[in-house]
Design an enzyme around this catalytic site. Structure first.
Site, PDB file in Angstrom:
ATOM      1  N   GLY A 137       0.834  -1.215   0.000  1.00 17.31           N
ATOM      2  CA  GLY A 137       0.000   0.000   0.000  1.00 17.31           C
ATOM      3  C   GLY A 137       0.857   1.249   0.000  1.00 17.31           C
ATOM      4  O   GLY A 137       0.433   2.306  -0.462  1.00 17.31           O
ATOM      5  N   HIS A 160     -30.151  19.462 -12.844  1.00 19.04           N
ATOM      6  CA  HIS A 160     -30.460  20.593 -11.982  1.00 19.04           C
ATOM      7  C   HIS A 160     -31.317  20.124 -10.815  1.00 19.04           C
ATOM      8  O   HIS A 160     -32.288  19.404 -11.038  1.00 19.04           O
ATOM      9  CB  HIS A 160     -31.228  21.672 -12.756  1.00 19.04           C
ATOM     10  CG  HIS A 160     -31.649  22.804 -11.876  1.00 19.04           C
ATOM     11  ND1 HIS A 160     -30.770  23.789 -11.473  1.00 19.04           N
ATOM     12  CD2 HIS A 160     -32.848  23.085 -11.285  1.00 19.04           C
ATOM     13  CE1 HIS A 160     -31.406  24.645 -10.683  1.00 19.04           C
ATOM     14  NE2 HIS A 160     -32.668  24.242 -10.553  1.00 19.04           N
TER      15      HIS A 160
END
Ligand code: NAD
Length: 473
Positions: free
Chosen positions: A39, A452
């Site tokens: 990692g 929207h």
């Protein structure tokens, strides 16, 4: 005896482990040599832990401001030990996930320090890997057809400002702080410096940033950098640009004091701790490069566009090759390198289509050229800019500062760069990234009907603004 592999990867960070998964998909027998933990920086000392702390800082501030939304909260308090516990739990969960992926891909992981050997009894070519163990166990020898160097980078400092872990710290130590200091002086107003300035300010720490250049975030578009500075200053972060830190004036005694020349004036700064964030240096020491013909320039490994070094069977990707030192860049370079070594069809990476993000508050994100870079490259520009404050969802969200700026080429209408600062832009930038990959124009972005109400309407409006036909501004 040496164990044979198609590919051995030095470094199990984001670049290395993603490359390993791709190699396993392509039926290669693959091993990773990792000296610490799978990692790497991103998971243990970089992206993930810093973003976890930033999120806690954001929640703390939002809770304090909850009254604005009609939610009354009595005096929220910060439990920093719990903040750290949450961060560590996230790392642990993701770390387990990466370990699981290695098992799934039948990828061997050697937890030791990998060194490239020169021609030896194992092979006439350089590239045999010796794995050395801290506990003194006998070295393992790995004999790969290809090697991928993905050893990453570490924090750089300035001469005279050596990290001591207590007063002078890097972002590594900052992530491990058990308690918050009262004050922090940050030397370097780049990405790390600004993310930490924003986070610590949100946690209630008194923060000063000293940046050598005239602009914080010197590689960002100047309008974005200016807006970031304005927003941070409004919140009480002291930002000093054009500051030349005088390391020989450093005093450490129950805190830190240091002087900087700001223009022709000498200024003294006193602080509990000093965080140095002036860039990162490639981890190329002791990995055996001297046993190969690999070339190095500016302390990074030279490669071609498919990440082959001068030794064509040894590839290098990520922070060790310099350029954009970002986790998502390293992983895509890793995939490209592996596909190339497998003889699979692969495309060169177009670095002008890669988004980069700053997870401060406000967030900033960009893809492609800044206005200054585009002018320097000789383009005649048409720019569309639209503010968040004219978008309904930003008001609903409670964050109206910031804008989207779209830079286009007047001659071809090509999209040259997109720069954003404001709420959720680190997620919204992917639309601009996709537009760059698909070679879309601003007009095509404006024809994409944005829902929207949504924050993304600001992108549609900025695209219309390129032609001067924005609706709400
Ligand atoms: P950086 O290059 O982004 O910024 C370093 C800053 O230090 C620059 O602004 C530079 O002008 C300044 N500086 C240099 N010498 C100085 C001096 N003597 N005094 C004062 N200022 C000085 O480097 P960083 O912030 O350390 O980050 C390292 C790398 O990690 C970068 O490539 C960055 O992109 C990457 N990173 C990315 C993210 C992200 O994607 N969100 C987060 C953290 C780090």
């Amino acid at each position: 005896m040496a164990t044979e592999y198609d590919l051995v990867i030095l470094g199990g960070g984001t670049g290395g482990y993603v490359a390993a998964i791709r190699a396993s998909q392509l039926n290669m027998k693959v091993a990773i040599v990792e000296k610490s933990e799978l990692g790497g920086t991103c998971l243990h000392r970089g992206c993930i832990p810093s973003k976890a702390l930033l999120r806690s800082a954001e929640v703390y501030q939002q809770t304090k401001k909850a009254e604005i939304f009609g939610v009354e909260v009595n005096d929220p308090t910060l439990n920093f030990a719990k903040v750290q516990q949450r961060k560590n739990a996230i790392i642990e969960q993701l770390h387990k996930g990466v370990q699981g992926l290695m098992k799934k891909g039948k990828i061997d992981v050697y937890q030791g320090f990998g060194r490239i050997l020169g021609p030896s009894i194992f092979s006439p070519m350089p590239g045999t890997i010796s794995v050395e163990y801290e506990n003194g166990n006998e070295n393992d020898m790995l004999l790969p057809k290809n090697v991928l160097i993905a050893t990453g980078s570490q924090p750089n400092t300035l001469p005279g400002l050596d990290f001591d872990g207590e007063y002078i710290i890097s972002s590594n130590e900052a992530l491990e702080m058990e308690e918050l200091p009262n004050s922090m002086l940050i030397v370097g107003g780049g990405v790390i410096g600004i993310e930490w300035a924003s986070m610590l300010n949100d946690f209630g720490v008194d923060v000063t940033v000293l940046e050598y250049q005239k602009q914080i975030l010197p590689t960002e578009d100047k309008d974005v950098a200016k807006e970031m500075k304005k927003q941070l200053k409004k919140r009480g972060v002291n930002i000093v640009t054009g500051a030349d830190v005088q390391a020989d004036t450093l005093e450490k005694d129950n805190g830190v004091a240091i002087e900087a020349m700001v223009g022709d004036k000498k200024e003294r700064f006193e602080t509990d701790k000093l965080l140095v964030s002036v860039g990162r240096k490639a981890n190329i020491q002791n990995i055996g490069l001297e046993n190969t013909d690999i070339q190095i320039s500016n302390h990074t490994i030279d490669t071609n566009e498919f990440y082959q070094t001068k030794e064509s069977h040894i590839y290098a990707i990520g922070d060790v090759i310099g350029g954009m030192q970002l986790a998502h860049v390293a992983s895509h370079e890793g995939i490209t390198a592996v596909e190339h070594m497998a003889g699979d069809y692969t495309q060169k990476i177009d670095y002008k289509s890669i988004s980069s993000c700053i997870y401060a508050s406000p967030e900033a994100a960009s893809v492609g050229l800044t206005e200054v870079q585009a002018k320097d490259e000789g383009y005649e520009l048409v720019i569309g800019k639209f503010p968040f404050k004219a978008v309904g969802k930003a008001l609903v969200y409670g964050e109206t500062d910031g804008f989207v700026k779209i830079i286009t080429d007047k001659k071809t209408q090509d999209l040259l760069g997109v720069h954003m600062i404001g709420p959720q832009v680190t997620d919204m930038i992917s639309e601009a990234g996709l537009a760059k990959v698909l070679d879309a124009t601003a007009w095509e972005i404006s024809q994409t009907i944005h829902p929207h109400p949504s924050l993304s309407e600001v992108i549609g409006e900025a695209a219309l603004a390129v032609d001067g036909i924005q609706i709400h501004g």
